[in-house]
Design a protein around this motif. Structure first.
Motif, PDB file in Angstrom:
ATOM      1  N   VAL A   1      21.851   3.297 -11.165  1.00 38.96           N
ATOM      2  CA  VAL A   1      21.073   2.124 -11.582  1.00 38.96           C
ATOM      3  C   VAL A   1      20.636   1.322 -10.361  1.00 38.96           C
ATOM      4  CG1 VAL A   1      21.194  -0.101 -12.782  1.00 38.96           C
ATOM      5  CG2 VAL A   1      22.084   1.973 -13.880  1.00 38.96           C
ATOM      6  N   ARG A   2      21.550   1.133  -9.423  1.00 38.84           N
ATOM      7  CA  ARG A   2      21.222   0.385  -8.212  1.00 38.84           C
ATOM      8  C   ARG A   2      20.023   1.015  -7.491  1.00 38.84           C
ATOM      9  NH1 ARG A   2      25.390  -2.833  -5.794  1.00 38.84           N
ATOM     10  NH2 ARG A   2      27.292  -2.889  -7.043  1.00 38.84           N
ATOM     11  N   GLU A   3      20.070   2.332  -7.329  1.00 41.29           N
ATOM     12  CA  GLU A   3      19.016   3.006  -6.587  1.00 41.29           C
ATOM     13  C   GLU A   3      17.697   3.010  -7.356  1.00 41.29           C
ATOM     14  OE1 GLU A   3      19.085   3.967  -3.449  1.00 41.29           O
ATOM     15  OE2 GLU A   3      21.081   3.066  -3.409  1.00 41.29           O
ATOM     16  N   PHE A   4      17.766   3.062  -8.672  1.00 40.66           N
ATOM     17  CA  PHE A   4      16.523   3.013  -9.445  1.00 40.66           C
ATOM     18  C   PHE A   4      15.878   1.630  -9.327  1.00 40.66           C
ATOM     19  CE2 PHE A   4      13.977   2.179 -13.181  1.00 40.66           C
ATOM     20  CZ  PHE A   4      13.121   3.278 -13.167  1.00 40.66           C
ATOM     21  N   VAL A   5      16.675   0.584  -9.409  1.00 42.60           N
ATOM     22  CA  VAL A   5      16.128  -0.766  -9.270  1.00 42.60           C
ATOM     23  C   VAL A   5      15.543  -0.949  -7.870  1.00 42.60           C
ATOM     24  CG1 VAL A   5      16.693  -3.237  -9.275  1.00 42.60           C
ATOM     25  CG2 VAL A   5      17.660  -1.731 -11.013  1.00 42.60           C
ATOM     26  N   ARG A   6      16.205  -0.366  -6.882  1.00 41.75           N
ATOM     27  CA  ARG A   6      15.673  -0.423  -5.517  1.00 41.75           C
ATOM     28  C   ARG A   6      14.318   0.297  -5.444  1.00 41.75           C
ATOM     29  NH1 ARG A   6      18.739  -1.399  -1.126  1.00 41.75           N
ATOM     30  NH2 ARG A   6      20.628  -0.678  -2.197  1.00 41.75           N
ATOM     31  N   ALA A   7      14.201   1.438  -6.107  1.00 37.82           N
ATOM     32  CA  ALA A   7      12.938   2.170  -6.123  1.00 37.82           C
ATOM     33  C   ALA A   7      11.853   1.367  -6.837  1.00 37.82           C
ATOM     34  CB  ALA A   7      13.127   3.521  -6.811  1.00 37.82           C
ATOM     35  N   ALA A   8      12.223   0.700  -7.922  1.00 35.61           N
ATOM     36  CA  ALA A   8      11.257  -0.128  -8.644  1.00 35.61           C
ATOM     37  C   ALA A   8      10.740  -1.250  -7.756  1.00 35.61           C
ATOM     38  CB  ALA A   8      11.905  -0.701  -9.902  1.00 35.61           C
ATOM     39  N   ALA A   9      11.648  -1.847  -6.983  1.00 33.80           N
ATOM     40  CA  ALA A   9      11.236  -2.917  -6.071  1.00 33.80           C
ATOM     41  C   ALA A   9      10.313  -2.367  -4.978  1.00 33.80           C
ATOM     42  CB  ALA A   9      12.469  -3.572  -5.457  1.00 33.80           C
ATOM     43  N   ASP A  10      10.629  -1.174  -4.482  1.00 34.63           N
ATOM     44  CA  ASP A  10       9.795  -0.563  -3.434  1.00 34.63           C
ATOM     45  C   ASP A  10       8.394  -0.255  -3.950  1.00 34.63           C
ATOM     46  OD1 ASP A  10      11.870  -0.699  -1.664  1.00 34.63           O
ATOM     47  OD2 ASP A  10      12.462   1.413  -1.853  1.00 34.63           O
ATOM     48  N   VAL A  11       8.302   0.253  -5.182  1.00 34.49           N
ATOM     49  CA  VAL A  11       7.001   0.574  -5.765  1.00 34.49           C
ATOM     50  C   VAL A  11       6.145  -0.671  -5.875  1.00 34.49           C
ATOM     51  CG1 VAL A  11       5.875   1.185  -7.944  1.00 34.49           C
ATOM     52  CG2 VAL A  11       7.659   2.651  -7.007  1.00 34.49           C
ATOM     53  N   ALA A  12       6.748  -1.748  -6.380  1.00 37.47           N
ATOM     54  CA  ALA A  12       5.989  -2.985  -6.559  1.00 37.47           C
ATOM     55  C   ALA A  12       5.540  -3.561  -5.223  1.00 37.47           C
ATOM     56  CB  ALA A  12       6.846  -3.998  -7.315  1.00 37.47           C
ATOM     57  N   GLU A  13       6.352  -3.356  -4.192  1.00 38.45           N
ATOM     58  CA  GLU A  13       6.022  -3.916  -2.884  1.00 38.45           C
ATOM     59  C   GLU A  13       4.970  -3.076  -2.165  1.00 38.45           C
ATOM     60  OE1 GLU A  13       8.890  -3.855   0.566  1.00 38.45           O
ATOM     61  OE2 GLU A  13       8.939  -5.981   0.044  1.00 38.45           O
ATOM     62  N   ARG A  14       5.054  -1.767  -2.313  1.00 40.08           N
ATOM     63  CA  ARG A  14       4.149  -0.879  -1.575  1.00 40.08           C
ATOM     64  C   ARG A  14       2.758  -0.814  -2.200  1.00 40.08           C
ATOM     65  NH1 ARG A  14       7.878   4.533  -0.730  1.00 40.08           N
ATOM     66  NH2 ARG A  14       9.660   3.536   0.309  1.00 40.08           N
ATOM     67  N   ALA A  15       2.700  -0.738  -3.513  1.00 43.87           N
ATOM     68  CA  ALA A  15       1.408  -0.478  -4.158  1.00 43.87           C
ATOM     69  C   ALA A  15       1.242  -1.324  -5.413  1.00 43.87           C
ATOM     70  CB  ALA A  15       1.297   1.003  -4.501  1.00 43.87           C
ATOM     71  N   PRO A  16       1.006  -2.611  -5.247  1.00 45.25           N
ATOM     72  CA  PRO A  16       0.774  -3.442  -6.422  1.00 45.25           C
ATOM     73  C   PRO A  16      -0.466  -2.980  -7.168  1.00 45.25           C
ATOM     74  CG  PRO A  16       0.188  -4.629  -4.429  1.00 45.25           C
ATOM     75  CD  PRO A  16       0.860  -3.366  -3.993  1.00 45.25           C
ATOM     76  N   ILE A  17      -0.366  -2.877  -8.479  1.00 47.94           N
ATOM     77  CA  ILE A  17      -1.479  -2.399  -9.296  1.00 47.94           C
ATOM     78  C   ILE A  17      -1.959  -3.525 -10.190  1.00 47.94           C
ATOM     79  CG2 ILE A  17      -2.188  -0.773 -11.086  1.00 47.94           C
ATOM     80  CD1 ILE A  17      -0.092   1.134 -10.040  1.00 47.94           C
ATOM     81  N   ARG A  18      -3.223  -3.870 -10.064  1.00 43.83           N
ATOM     82  CA  ARG A  18      -3.809  -4.894 -10.910  1.00 43.83           C
ATOM     83  C   ARG A  18      -4.409  -4.213 -12.132  1.00 43.83           C
ATOM     84  NH1 ARG A  18      -4.981 -10.101  -9.816  1.00 43.83           N
ATOM     85  NH2 ARG A  18      -4.496  -9.733  -7.633  1.00 43.83           N
ATOM     86  N   LEU A  19      -3.760  -4.423 -13.286  1.00 45.50           N
ATOM     87  CA  LEU A  19      -4.215  -3.756 -14.494  1.00 45.50           C
ATOM     88  C   LEU A  19      -5.448  -4.398 -15.086  1.00 45.50           C
ATOM     89  CD1 LEU A  19      -0.822  -3.071 -16.298  1.00 45.50           C
ATOM     90  CD2 LEU A  19      -2.151  -1.564 -14.837  1.00 45.50           C
ATOM     91  N   GLY A  20      -5.823  -5.587 -14.588  1.00 49.66           N
ATOM     92  CA  GLY A  20      -7.026  -6.231 -15.107  1.00 49.66           C
ATOM     93  C   GLY A  20      -6.908  -7.727 -15.006  1.00 49.66           C
ATOM     94  N   THR A  21      -8.014  -8.396 -14.759  1.00 51.42           N
ATOM     95  CA  THR A  21      -8.067  -9.842 -14.763  1.00 51.42           C
ATOM     96  C   THR A  21      -9.199 -10.274 -15.667  1.00 51.42           C
ATOM     97  OG1 THR A  21      -9.548  -9.873 -12.870  1.00 51.42           O
ATOM     98  CG2 THR A  21      -7.187 -10.080 -12.419  1.00 51.42           C
ATOM     99  N   THR A  22      -9.058 -11.464 -16.168  1.00 51.37           N
ATOM    100  CA  THR A  22     -10.084 -11.995 -17.048  1.00 51.37           C
ATOM    101  C   THR A  22     -10.452 -13.376 -16.575  1.00 51.37           C
ATOM    102  OG1 THR A  22      -9.141 -10.781 -18.901  1.00 51.37           O
ATOM    103  CG2 THR A  22     -10.668 -12.557 -19.428  1.00 51.37           C
ATOM    104  N   GLU A  23     -11.664 -13.534 -16.129  1.00 47.52           N
ATOM    105  CA  GLU A  23     -12.124 -14.836 -15.670  1.00 47.52           C
ATOM    106  C   GLU A  23     -12.827 -15.561 -16.820  1.00 47.52           C
ATOM    107  OE1 GLU A  23     -10.455 -14.102 -12.111  1.00 47.52           O
ATOM    108  OE2 GLU A  23     -11.344 -15.969 -12.842  1.00 47.52           O
ATOM    109  N   ARG A  24     -12.697 -16.846 -16.886  1.00 46.80           N
ATOM    110  CA  ARG A  24     -13.396 -17.621 -17.888  1.00 46.80           C
ATOM    111  C   ARG A  24     -13.890 -18.904 -17.257  1.00 46.80           C
ATOM    112  NH1 ARG A  24      -8.026 -18.369 -18.355  1.00 46.80           N
ATOM    113  NH2 ARG A  24      -7.210 -20.383 -18.974  1.00 46.80           N
ATOM    114  N   PRO A  25     -15.059 -19.416 -17.608  1.00 46.42           N
ATOM    115  CA  PRO A  25     -15.629 -20.604 -16.982  1.00 46.42           C
ATOM    116  C   PRO A  25     -14.688 -21.795 -17.096  1.00 46.42           C
ATOM    117  CG  PRO A  25     -17.247 -19.501 -18.375  1.00 46.42           C
ATOM    118  CD  PRO A  25     -15.934 -18.848 -18.639  1.00 46.42           C
TER     119      PRO A  25
END
Length: 330
Positions: A281-305
């Motif tokens: 579990v420790r190593e998986f959480v570490r991998a999850a943190a590494d993924v988020a830090e290395r390659a943040p993915i923007r799934l979409g933004t919505t702009e409104r006036p």
């Protein structure tokens, strides 16, 4: 110092309150269990169990001893298990799960990196529902879940995803034509409720009892799943605060999604049962943190006036101070 056999016999009998079942669990005879308990009572100088031909009950002294010894013994067993995990390395099987389609991409990226780092550990991926997410963590069916915060009673990792909040309303609802609304409108309409088994902290965050100004929020009917909850919304039975991803993953002609401009971002990341903090579990959480830090993915933004700029559904790590840290990795 109590011997191991005394600890095991006493705590097992305190749980079972039956000599036969205790003997069966310990794989000894009932006579041996009785002998060990009598020896322990002589050492303590008091009776630990009240015995009759029909029942076995803890005495007040026995109850106090069980309450104090139980957590200590559990802690020792957990320490030994963690040491064994560390000595063996990351092997075996890790069961991870996602709750809601929006969390699946983040989970898959973490699984891929974890697999590269620990090829000897097999990863099984599952999907859970609102109705069984907590139970699956508690009964050990899954080890780690990517879910929304807060998640009561569970250890949590870094914030991996954030998104704005929206209000789901029926297509013909008076609010459906609004560009954005305040969280205060919840006091004016019944709010559809999450299943009873859902985390209390999560429900307070999503469907609060009161608005920030203190106005009571009327409760609407409960749904057993997210789709059921949206159906209740479509029927006009209430409104429902949701994440912005709902508009993408749950588009419906009978439901409209309206921005809530004065609410904090929804946060998601890994959660797990603290007593199950294995090396895997420790190593998986570490991998999850590494993924988020290395390659943040923007799934979409919505702009409104006229709206304050906020990210849409975004995979990322940090930017939340100490709350985004993973204490288990320190």
């Amino acid at each position: 110092m109590l011997e191991r056999v005394e600890l095991e016999a006493f705590l097992t009998l305190a749980e079972e309150l039956h000599f036969g079942r205790t003997a069966e669990r310990l794989r000894v005879t009932t006579g041996r269990v009785s002998q060990v308990i009598k020896k322990l009572e002589r050492r303590i100088g008091g009776t630990l169990f009240e015995r009759t031909s029909r029942t076995v009950r803890l005495t007040p002294v026995g109850r106090q001893l069980a309450d104090e010894l139980g957590p200590l013994v559990a802690g020792m067993r957990e320490a030994l298990r963690r040491a064994a995990d560390a000595s063996r390395g990351v092997t075996g099987e890790l069961r991870v799960a996602f709750l809601g389609e929006v969390t699946a991409p983040a989970l898959l990226k973490a699984v891929a990196l974890f697999g590269e780092q620990h090829p000897e550990c097999r990863v099984e991926i599952r999907e859970v529902q609102l109705s069984n997410s907590r139970a699956s963590l508690l009964d050990g069916s899954i080890d780690v879940l990517i879910a929304s915060y807060p998640f009561d009673g569970m250890a949590r990792g870094p914030v991996m995803l954030t998104e704005r909040r929206m209000l789901a309303v029926a297509a013909g609802h008076p609010l459906a034509g609004e560009e954005s609304v305040s969280v205060e409108v919840l006091a004016d309409h019944p709010v559809v409720q999450y299943p009873e088994v859902t985390s209390a902290g999560f429900k307070r965050d999503r469907t609060p009892d009161r608005t920030p100004s203190g106005r009571p929020v009327p409760k609407g009917p409960s749904g057993g799943s997210f789709s059921e909850m949206l159906t209740l919304v479509a029927m006009g039975r209430g409104v429902l605060p949701v994440g912005e991803h709902a508009r993408r993953y749950y588009p419906r002609p009978d439901v409209s999604y309206v921005h809530m401009y004065d609410t904090p971002l929804i946060e998601r990341g890994p959660v797990w049962r603290e007593g199950n903090t294995t090396q895997r579990v420790r190593e998986f959480v570490r991998a999850a943190a590494d993924v988020a830090e290395r390659a943040p993915i923007r799934l979409g933004t919505t702009e409104r006036p006229g709206a304050t700029e906020r990210p849409g559904v975004t995979e990322r790590l940090g930017a939340h101070g100490s709350e985004s840290g993973v204490s288990v990795l320190d």
